[in-house]
Design an enzyme around this catalytic site. Structure first.
Site, PDB file in Angstrom:
ATOM      1  N   ALA A  21       9.088   8.235  22.508  1.00 55.10           N
ATOM      2  CA  ALA A  21      10.194   7.426  23.036  1.00 55.10           C
ATOM      3  C   ALA A  21       9.683   6.022  23.304  1.00 55.10           C
ATOM      4  CB  ALA A  21      10.764   8.042  24.323  1.00 55.10           C
ATOM      5  N   GLY A  23      10.648   2.525  25.771  1.00 56.68           N
ATOM      6  CA  GLY A  23      11.421   2.002  26.884  1.00 56.68           C
ATOM      7  C   GLY A  23      11.232   0.510  27.038  1.00 56.68           C
ATOM      8  N   GLY A  24      11.734  -0.025  28.144  1.00 49.73           N
ATOM      9  CA  GLY A  24      11.681  -1.461  28.351  1.00 49.73           C
ATOM     10  C   GLY A  24      10.291  -1.989  28.619  1.00 49.73           C
ATOM     11  N   MET A  25       9.411  -1.160  29.232  1.00 52.15           N
ATOM     12  CA  MET A  25       8.069  -1.621  29.559  1.00 52.15           C
ATOM     13  C   MET A  25       6.993  -0.915  28.771  1.00 52.15           C
ATOM     14  SD  MET A  25       7.900  -2.354  33.656  1.00 52.15           S
ATOM     15  CE  MET A  25       6.978  -0.855  33.786  1.00 52.15           C
ATOM     16  N   THR A  27       5.842   2.451  25.682  1.00 50.02           N
ATOM     17  CA  THR A  27       6.157   3.412  24.634  1.00 50.02           C
ATOM     18  C   THR A  27       5.399   4.692  24.935  1.00 50.02           C
ATOM     19  OG1 THR A  27       6.414   1.631  23.028  1.00 50.02           O
ATOM     20  CG2 THR A  27       6.145   3.854  22.162  1.00 50.02           C
ATOM     21  N   VAL A  28       6.070   5.833  24.785  1.00 47.78           N
ATOM     22  CA  VAL A  28       5.453   7.127  25.087  1.00 47.78           C
ATOM     23  C   VAL A  28       5.123   7.821  23.776  1.00 47.78           C
ATOM     24  CG1 VAL A  28       5.725   9.337  26.271  1.00 47.78           C
ATOM     25  CG2 VAL A  28       6.754   7.286  27.227  1.00 47.78           C
ATOM     26  N   LYS A  43       1.629   7.193  27.868  1.00 48.00           N
ATOM     27  CA  LYS A  43       2.541   6.075  28.112  1.00 48.00           C
ATOM     28  C   LYS A  43       1.746   4.779  27.976  1.00 48.00           C
ATOM     29  CE  LYS A  43       5.626   4.223  31.710  1.00 48.00           C
ATOM     30  NZ  LYS A  43       6.157   4.444  33.074  1.00 48.00           N
ATOM     31  N   ASP A 137      15.243   5.801  39.516  1.00 49.75           N
ATOM     32  CA  ASP A 137      15.854   5.832  38.174  1.00 49.75           C
ATOM     33  C   ASP A 137      16.199   7.267  37.792  1.00 49.75           C
ATOM     34  OD1 ASP A 137      16.872   4.782  35.871  1.00 49.75           O
ATOM     35  OD2 ASP A 137      14.961   4.651  34.831  1.00 49.75           O
TER      36      ASP A 137
END
Length: 688
Positions: A21, A23-25, A27-28, A43, A137
């Protein structure tokens, strides 16, 4: 698209398999911990943020904070570090799917399934709140459902320790689930997570979010100014207790919500045990589950539609935590709290008008509680006899009570021993790294643990010594729980790849894919291999080596340049020999040329005249035919000036010899005359 991190080895330990995945900050990625031979979620902070010290500090705080939180329903943090320009966080890998995936498939859920899925999420949040953390979140994407049925809440990446300094006005979180206080820039606490849980439960029951808009700011505006309506508006016949639970969690004022995850968990479980099977298995209408929330259109005066925000709904009664508990304990207070707000009683003048105030209105859940309490009182009254039908033996009753008390004391003593000093006592797992198996087992036996062993590869710990344990050292567990010792099998060896069939970039990619390192790169000239191609490697291909072993390679610089020697003026054979001695090839031009300065058979010119060529390069030689023969005409008796001009035009050098000053300017004699001589020869004229 290719990913530069996929297929690499991070920190000589984590082999990245694929991307999970983005995300904004960060990548996983799915990776394999080669030290412990297990799959993990890696991460990785985005490269443009990894250079920011503030973000690196935030990532470090995330790791330290989240690693202290250990709970069956919270994704664990295992490691954190930096590898060059790569900042990473290692988390437990949960193989399965998310709650969002389930909602995409089913749209809406039955109350039984929705409450069952939300229970472990709230339990995990309760543990986090008790430890002093808030998530910030909570959303379906962060609820992970493993293939074996385990449910965990993940990505505490935005969580921060709740201390006296925790007060931020930053809008952190997903706008669909964000609490009103965060939108307004107020401090967030555990009740912000509770709000997000309420929004998520509303979506699970109805198949849609309570607030939607074309842009995020519209949704944020509704969180602050509107009230979440009861789910039963979209799911008829939904139990009133579920309506009240959702609206209690989503109250605009944090003071009207459950104080934390633990308070919400108790009420959630109370509702689950008291709902009937029909209420729990209520199927949501397909239309309500699939419908999307559209904007409301209102006709203006001219009849043109004007797009507005969805209209505000009236606030439903919400239980503040303290008042709610009081209402549970005293039904009359609950009735008073549920009295319709804004109701005006008649004055004394209206006493005879026949009007009487309506009875206080109860919610479904409150009414059922009052009914249950009343039923219990009636049952207790019916079960209490007026008089004792049989007196019995008071001494026997006393003996029975003595036996009961003794048994209770024995049970309490046994339980105290079991959980205090026996196998049920809690103890910390000792540190066993770098010890022999016998030493590690003796340490565990001393504490009271039973151990098993399993072999793992490790690049640092010698063969036969213990790498670590599961659970890890310092973890508190019950003594009857087993401890597994991870015993080193030494470094895992892998055959080195063959790097001699490509260029330097290909070699680097092959080494990264094999988990090896690039060693010394040596360059040398090679007449056969193109520049940049790999000529050899050390160690050789196929040699067993541990991950991270540096491999030296020799790279071709291409053919070696050779200087072109100058052979102009040399005889033809000598010139050819000199060119070939320099490693080049001599070619003689078929046509020779006249040259007054170069003797016949010697080299007049060469192409190229200088510079460098690669081995075997060609040099073309042009040979001389010697000077050109020109006939010398006689100019005796002619004027000297005319003779000089004509001879020079023919290419001769003129030498004048004056007699008596050459007064008349007439050529009396000339040498040579009337014969052929080499071009450029000297012609002497005698002038009188």
């Amino acid at each position: 698209m290719s990913d530069p991190v996929a297929g690499t080895l991070v920190d000589n330990r984590y082999a990245v398999t694929s991307r999970l995945a983005r995300g904004g900050m960060s990548t996983v990625y799915l990776a394999v911990d080669q030290r412990l031979d297990r799959e993990v979620a890696l991460k990785v902070l985005h490269p443009h943020l990894a250079a920011d010290e503030n973000f690196l500090g935030r990532l470090g705080r995330e790791a330290k904070a989240a690693a202290r939180l250990s709970h069956p329903h919270v994704v664990g943090v295992l490691d954190q570090g930096n590898d060059g320009n790569t900042a990473y966080l290692v988390m437990e890998y949960i193989k399965g799917h998310t709650l969002r995936d389930l909602l995409r498939e089913r749209v809406a859920l039955t109350p039984r399934l929705a409450l069952a899925l939300i229970d472990p999420v709230v339990e995990g949040l309760a543990a986090a709140h008790a430890a002093g953390f808030i998530h910030r979140d909570v959303k379906p994407e962060n609820v992970l459902i493993a293939d074996d049925g385990r449910i965990k809440i993940g990505d505490f990446g935005l969580a921060r320790a709740v201390t006296s300094s925790t007060s931020t006005g930053a809008l952190i979180g997903t706008v669909a689930y964000i609490s009103p206080e965060l939108v307004l820039g107020k401090p967030a606490d555990a009740r912000s997570d509770v709000y997000a849980v309420g929004i998520m439960l509303y979506e699970m029951l109805t198949g849609r979010q309570p607030f939607e808009g074309e842009v995020p700011i519209q949704v944020a505006y509704q969180h602050v100014n509107d009230v979440v309506g009861p789910p039963s508006d979209l799911v008829p016949r939904l139990a009133g207790e579920v309506d009240e639970l959702v609206q209690w969690c989503t109250a605009n004022d944090p003071e009207n919500r459950p104080v934390d995850g633990n308070a919400l968990l108790q009420e959630l479980r109370h509702i689950r045990t008291n709902l009937t099977d029909a209420e729990l298995d209520l199927q949501p209408p397909a239309a309500a589950a699939a419908a999307g929330l559209h904007q409301t259109e209102v006709l203006g005066r001219a009849g043109n539609p004007t797009t507005l925000m969805p209209p505000s709904r009236p606030a439903a009664p919400a239980y503040p935590p303290r008042q709610y508990r009081q209402a549970e304990a005293n039904p009359t207070e609950q009735v008073a709290y549920h009295q319709r707000p804004g109701l005006t009683l008649p004055d004394d003048d209206d006493a005879g008008s026949g009007w009487s105030p309506p009875p206080p209105r109860l919610g479904k859940r409150a009414q059922r509680k009052v009914d249950r309490e009343s039923e219990k009182l009636r049952a207790a009254a019916a079960a209490t006899p007026v008089r004792t039908l049989r007196e019995g033996n008071p001494h026997r009753r006393g003996l029975v009570w003595v036996v009961i008390l003794i048994l209770a004391a024995l049970l309490a003593t046994g339980a105290g021993w079991f959980f205090g000093m026996g196998p049920g006592a809690a103890a910390a797992v000792p540190a066993v790294a770098n010890k022999t198996v016998a030493q590690a087992q003796q340490l565990l036996d001393t504490v009271g643990f039973h151990s098993t062993t399993s072999d793992v590869f490790d690049d640092d710990v010698p063969t036969g010594l213990v790498v670590g344990s599961e659970p890890a050292a310092g973890t508190e567990i019950r003594k009857f729980q087993p401890v597994s010792l991870l015993v080193s099998k030494g470094p895992q060896l892998f055959p080195l790849p063959d790097l001699t069939h490509g260029n330097l970039d290909d070699a680097k990619m092959a080494l990264n894919g094999a988990g090896m390192a690039l060693g010394t790169v040596t360059e040398k000239f090679d007449d056969q291999a193109a520049a940049g191609s790999v000529l050899s490697q050390d160690p050789a291909a196929g040699t067993p080596a541990r991950h991270g072993t540096p491999v030296g390679i020799t790279v071709s610089k291409g053919p070696q340049p050779l200087p072109v020697p100058s052979v102009v003026g040399k005889k033809g054979d000598d010139a050819v020999a000199a060119i070939e001695a320099a490693g080049l090839t001599a070619k003689v031009a078929p046509d020779r040329v006249f040259d007054r300065n170069v003797p016949e058979g010697a080299v007049v010119s060469q192409t190229p005249a200088d510079g460098t060529l690669t081995r075997g390069g060609s040099v073309t030689l042009t040979l001389s035919k010697g000077p050109k023969m020109v006939a010398v005409p006689s100019f005796i008796g002619k004027q000297a000036a005319e003779a000089e001009q004509a001879l020079k035009k023919l290419g001769f050098e003129v030498r004048r010899n004056n007699i008596l000053g050459g007064f008349f300017g007439t050529v009396r004699d000339q040498s040579p005359v009337n014969r052929e001589v080499p071009e450029g020869s000297v012609v002497t004229i005698t002038v009188v």
